[in-house]
Scaffold this motif. Structure first.
Motif, short mmCIF file in Angstrom:
data_model
loop_
_atom_site.label_atom_id
_atom_site.label_comp_id
_atom_site.label_asym_id
_atom_site.label_seq_id
_atom_site.Cartn_x
_atom_site.Cartn_y
_atom_site.Cartn_z
N THR A 600 -40.84 31.65 6.70
CA THR A 600 -39.68 30.89 6.39
C THR A 600 -39.14 31.21 5.15
O THR A 600 -40.05 30.44 4.97
CB THR A 600 -39.33 30.11 7.16
OG1 THR A 600 -39.79 30.13 8.37
CG2 THR A 600 -37.85 29.76 7.62
N THR A 601 -37.78 31.99 4.34
CA THR A 601 -37.63 31.87 3.29
C THR A 601 -36.13 31.35 3.96
O THR A 601 -35.54 31.47 4.93
CB THR A 601 -37.80 32.71 2.69
OG1 THR A 601 -37.24 33.62 3.60
CG2 THR A 601 -39.08 33.01 1.80
N VAL A 602 -35.26 31.12 2.82
CA VAL A 602 -33.99 30.90 2.74
C VAL A 602 -33.12 32.29 3.61
O VAL A 602 -31.80 32.29 3.88
CB VAL A 602 -33.11 31.22 0.83
CG1 VAL A 602 -32.04 30.27 0.95
CG2 VAL A 602 -33.88 29.61 0.10
N ARG A 603 -34.06 33.12 3.62
CA ARG A 603 -33.21 34.25 4.15
C ARG A 603 -33.19 34.38 5.83
O ARG A 603 -32.51 34.75 5.82
CB ARG A 603 -34.52 36.34 4.04
CG ARG A 603 -33.68 36.85 2.05
CD ARG A 603 -34.72 37.53 2.05
NE ARG A 603 -34.68 38.46 0.63
CZ ARG A 603 -34.92 39.08 0.48
NH1 ARG A 603 -36.67 38.92 0.42
NH2 ARG A 603 -34.19 39.16 -0.72
N THR A 604 -34.35 33.44 5.53
CA THR A 604 -34.08 33.39 7.82
C THR A 604 -32.66 32.49 8.07
O THR A 604 -31.81 33.18 8.99
CB THR A 604 -35.30 32.38 7.56
OG1 THR A 604 -36.44 32.72 7.72
CG2 THR A 604 -35.68 31.86 9.25
#
Length: 721
Positions: A600-604
Motif C-alpha cells: 500500500t503506497t500513496v498510489r493506493t
C-alpha cells in the motif's frame, strides 16, 4: 464509333443533371440542390453522391448505374460538369479569398487576350471549381477484403475494410499549373492528372509562335490550384487472413476533404476507385514494366468511434436515460460484459470501471494526475483471463491486444524507421501509442523480459513515451489503460509461499496497478458443478444461460460508457476525512501482519479516488458519494478475496463470532448504536464472508439479546449494556 462514344457521355451528363435536380430524399426535399446551395454559399466543399440514392431514384436507368460503378473516375468528371451547370447563385454573402479575386480578374481580362483557337489558353473547368465530387458506394452487402480486390476491379468502385497501419503528412498536390509568358503576358494553363508532370518551357500561344520568339514561361504558384493529399496504408483485418498467410496491405490516396480523417490503428471501411499507377523515378528502373495499384478513396467510415466523437442517436439517448434511472445499472452493465464467462462478478465490475475511467486532473503548474485505471489479473491457468481480455478489447473503441513474449520494448513504445517514400527517419508508434485514449491488453505479462517491462513503467504513471533515438528526441502521448494478465511464479498459486513470492512482479510495477486481482482455482463442489453446467450450456447453445435480464449489446455498452465519460465528478469536502482514515487503517493493518498481501503506497490512495470517481460517472453524478468510496474499498479487498478465505480457516475463529467482532468494532469506531444492513454487508464482504453467514450471525446474537433487528429492513440496533 467515336462519335457514338462522345454522344454517350453527353447524354449521361443530361442524366446526371436530371438526377441532381430531381432527386428527393425520404422527407421529400431536394437533397442535392440543398447541398449545392450550401456549396455556393461556401459552407461545405464536398459533394457526396450516394449510389444508393441513384438506385432508389424513380427514373433509374440501370445501365447508367452500372457504367458509374465500372468507370467511376470518368463519371466523377461528368458529375462535376453537371454540377458546374446547375450551380445556384449564393444566397448569403461571404468574404472573397485570393482565389475569388484571381477568378474575377481572369474573367475581366479573358476576352481581350483570347486568340480563340489556342487550347492551352482556355481556362480548365477545374480551376473555377471550389468543390470536390465524391461518389460513395452503397453500404449494402459485405465489404471486400483486400485479398478479394483483383484485376477485374480496376477502374471500378469498390468497398474495402481494413486497419490503417501508417499515414503520411498532408501535402499539397498540384491539380492545375498556371504559367505566365514574359513576352506576350498570356496565362497558360496545364492540367496535371498523374503524380508526375513535365513542365512547359516555351510559350505555346499564337503570338509567340508567329513572332518566332520562344517566350520564357514562369510557373505561378499563387495562381495554380492545389489539393490536399495524404497517403495511407491499410492492412487486412486478422479475421480475414486465410490460414498460414500474411496480411496484405494496400496504398490509399486521400484527397481534399477526406484528408486527416484516419489515424494509425483505426479500423475503417473505405469506398474508392481501384486504379493502377506506374512506378516513377528510380523505382521505375528497378521495377521495369511492373505497375503498382492503389485505391483512390471516395468515402471513409470508422467502425468504432472514439468516445469523444460518439454521437448518440435519438433511440440510444432514450435507452441510456432509461438505463441511468435503473438503480441496478452497475450490476447490469458488469454482467453484460462477457456473459458467456461464468462468475467473476467482481472482476467484471472492475473491468467495467476500467472502461469508464476517471477524469484526468491537470494542475495549474502543468502537473498531471492520471485518470486511467490499470488492472492486473493474476491467476491459475484456466480461469478465463485471456477471454476476458479479448472481450474487453472488442467492447473498447480503441483496443490493442499483445502478448508478453510476442512483443519487445520497442514494439510496445515506439520504433524509429526509415520512411520508404521520403527516406527520412520517422517514428512508428507501438502498441501503447496506438492504444492512446483506449485500452492496451497485455497477456502473459509475467513472461516478458525484464528490460521490456521497464518500458511500461513510464506509460503507466506519466502516460507518455519518451524517446531519444537516431536524432529524434520527443515524447509521445500514451494515455492508455493497461490491462495485464499473468500467471503466478510457479504456474499455479502456491499457498505455502508468501503472496510476494507468488506474484513475482517488482514492487515498482505492482504499485502502479490500481487493482491486482488474484484469481485462485479452488476445488469447491457446489461452485464447480454450477460452472460445469454453465460451460456445457454455452457449448451446446452458443449463448449464455438466462441472466434474468437481456445482456446489453457491446454497441449499447459503448454508447453508455461514452455518455458516462462526459461527466467529471469531484470529491466533496465531507468525504475527504473518510477517505483519509480508510487509507490510514489499510496501512495500519498491513504494518501489523507478517506477510502483507499488497504494497500500500500513496498510489493506493489515488486508486481509491479514481475508482470512486469512475463509480460516480456510472451513475451520471457530479459528486462522489460515500457509497462509491465504500464500493472502491470493497473491490480492493475482494481482489485478494481468494486468499483471505483460506487464512480465516487457519486463524481458528469461527465465522459467526468474527462477523460479530467486525460489526462491533465498526459501530464503536463510528460511535453509533444503529448500523444499517447495507453497511454491515459491505464491511463483512470486504473480509470475505457471505450474506448467509451475516444473517446467521444476526439471528444468533439477537437471540442472545445483544442487538435488535428490524423485521423488514434487517437494520441492527445495539442494546446498550
Amino acid at each position: 464509333m467515336s462519335m457514338a462514344k462522345g454522344l454517350d457521355f453527353s447524354t449521361d451528363k443530361v442524366l446526371a443533371k436530371e438526377f441532381l435536380s430531381n432527386f428527393a430524399d425520404a422527407i421529400g426535399e431536394a437533397k442535392y440542390m440543398n447541398i449545392l446551395q450550401e456549396v455556393a454559399n461556401r459552407k461545405i466543399r464536398a459533394v457526396q453522391i450516394d449510389l444508393e440514392d441513384l438506385f432508389n431514384y424513380k427514373d433509374l436507368d440501370e445501365e447508367f448505374l452500372r457504367r458509374i460503378t465500372e468507370n467511376t473516375r470518368r463519371y466523377i468528371g461528368i458529375f462535376a460538369e453537371a454540377i458546374d451547370e446547375l450551380m445556384p447563385e449564393p444566397t448569403e454573402a461571404f468574404t472573397d479569398d485570393d482565389h475569388d479575386i484571381l477568378m474575377t480578374q481572369r474573367s475581366d481580362e479573358g476576352p481581350e487576350n483570347m486568340d480563340g483557337s489556342d487550347p492551352l489558353q482556355k481556362m480548365p473547368p477545374e480551376i473555377k471549381r471550389y468543390f470536390e465530387v465524391y461518389i460513395r458506394a452503397s453500404s449494402k452487402g459485405r465489404p471486400y477484403t483486400i485479398r478479394e480486390v483483383k484485376a477485374s476491379y480496376i477502374g471500378q468502385l469498390v468497398r474495402i475494410s481494413g486497419i490503417v497501419t501508417r499515414c503520411s503528412d498532408v501535402k499539397p498536390l498540384m491539380q492545375v499549373a498556371v504559367y505566365t509568358c514574359e513576352d506576350c503576358g498570356f496565362e497558360i494553363y496545364q492540367e496535371v492528372t498523374a503524380r508526375v508532370f513535365m513542365p512547359l518551357f516555351e510559350c505555346p500561344s499564337k503570338r509567340c509562335v508567329t513572332n518566332k520568339t520562344k517566350g520564357n514561361l514562369i510557373l505561378q504558384l499563387r495562381a495554380s490550384k492545389f489539393l490536399k493529399f495524404q497517403e495511407a496504408k491499410i492492412q487486412e483485418l486478422a479475421e480475414h487472413v486465410p490460414k498460414g498467410h500474411i496480411p496484405r496491405t494496400m496504398t490509399v490516396h486521400l484527397r481534399g476533404e477526406l484528408t486527416r480523417k484516419v489515424a494509425p490503428g483505426d479500423v475503417i471501411e473505405l469506398s474508392g476507385i481501384f486504379l493502377p499507377i506506374p512506378y516513377t523515378g528510380f523505382r521505375a528502373m528497378r521495377a521495369g514494366l511492373v505497375a503498382d495499384t492503389y485505391l483512390e478513396a471516395m468515402s471513409v467510415t470508422h467502425f468504432k468511434k472514439k468516445y469523444e466523437e460518439y454521437e448518440l442517436r435519438g433511440d440510444e439517448e432514450e435507452q441510456i436515460a432509461r438505463l441511468a434511472e435503473d438503480g441496478d445499472i452497475y450490476n447490469k452493465l458488469s454482467r453484460s460484459l462477457a456473459p458467456e464467462i461464468f462468475g467473476h462478478e467482481d472482476i467484471k465490475k472492475a473491468l467495467l470501471l476500467l472502461l469508464v475511467g476517471a477524469p484526468h486532473r491537470k494542475l495549474k503548474d502543468g502537473m498531471k494526475i492520471r485518470g486511467d485505471l490499470h488492472i492486473c489479473l493474476m491467476g491459475d491457468p484456466g480461469v478465463a483471463k485471456s477471454q476476458l481480455l479479448k472481450h474487453i478489447i472488442n467492447v473498447a473503441p480503441r483496443g490493442v491486444y499483445t502478448t508478453g513474449k510476442g512483443s519487445s520494448g520497442v514494439g510496445l513504445t515506439a520504433a524509429v524507421q526509415k520512411d520508404p517514400v521520403t527516406n527520412e527517419m520517422v517514428l512508428e508508434g507501438g502498441a501503447l501509442v496506438l492504444a492512446d485514449m483506449g485500452i492496451c491488453a497485455i497477456d502473459e505479462f509475467d513472461k516478458m523480459d525484464e528490460s521490456d517491462r521497464t518500458a511500461i513503467h513510464e506509460v503507466m504513471e506519466q502516460q507518455t513515451v519518451s524517446i531519444a533515438k537516431a536524432g529524434i528526441t520527443t515524447s509521445l502521448n500514451a494515455r492508455t489503460a493497461v490491462l495485464a494478465a499473468a500467471n503466478p511464479a510457479w504456474g499455479r498459486y502456491d499457498l505455502r509461499r508468501t503472496p510476494a513470492e507468488n506474484i513475482n512482479l517488482p514492487p515498482a510495477l505492482l504499485s502502479r496497478f490500481d487493482l491486482l486481482w488474484l484469481i485462485l482455482d479452488r476445488a469447491d463442489l457446489d461452485s464447480d458443478l454450477e460452472l460445469a453446467r454453465h460451460v456445457v450450456y454455452v457449448h451446446q447453445n452458443k449463448e449464455s444461460p438466462a441472466l434474468g435480464f437481456t445482456p446489453l449489446d457491446p454497441s449499447v455498452l459503448r454508447a453508455y460508457i461514452s455518455a458516462a465519460r462526459r461527466v467529471s465528478p469531484c470529491v466533496p469536502r465531507e468525504l475527504e476525512e473518510y477517505v483519509a482514515s480508510a487509507y490510514s487503517s489499510i496501512r495500519q493493518e498491513e504494518a501489523k501482519s507478517n506477510t502483507p498481501h499488497s504494497y500500500t503506497t500513496v498510489r493506493t490512495l489515488l486508486s481509491i479516488l479514481r475508482i470512486s470517481a469512475a463509480l460516480a460517472r456510472l451513475r451520471f453524478s457530479d459528486t462522489v458519494a460515500q457509497s462509491d468510496v465504500d464500493e472502491a474499498l470493497r473491490l480492493m479487498q475482494m481482489s485478494k478475496f481468494s486468499l483471505y478465505s483460506d487464512e480465516r480457516q487457519k486463524s481458528g475463529l469461527d465465522a459467526i463470532s468474527d462477523i460479530y467482532s467486525i460489526l462491533r468494532d465498526e459501530a464503536a469506531r463510528t460511535n453509533r448504536m444503529d448500523v444499517s444492513y447495507a453497511h454491515a454487508l459491505n464491511w463483512i464482504s470486504r473480509k470475505g464472508y457471505s450474506e448467509a453467514q451475516l444473517k446467521e450471525c444476526l439471528e444468533e446474537y439477537a437471540a442472545l439479546n445483544v442487538w435488535q433487528i428490524h423485521p423488514h429492513t434487517f437494520d441492527i440496533r445495539f442494546i446498550d449494556a
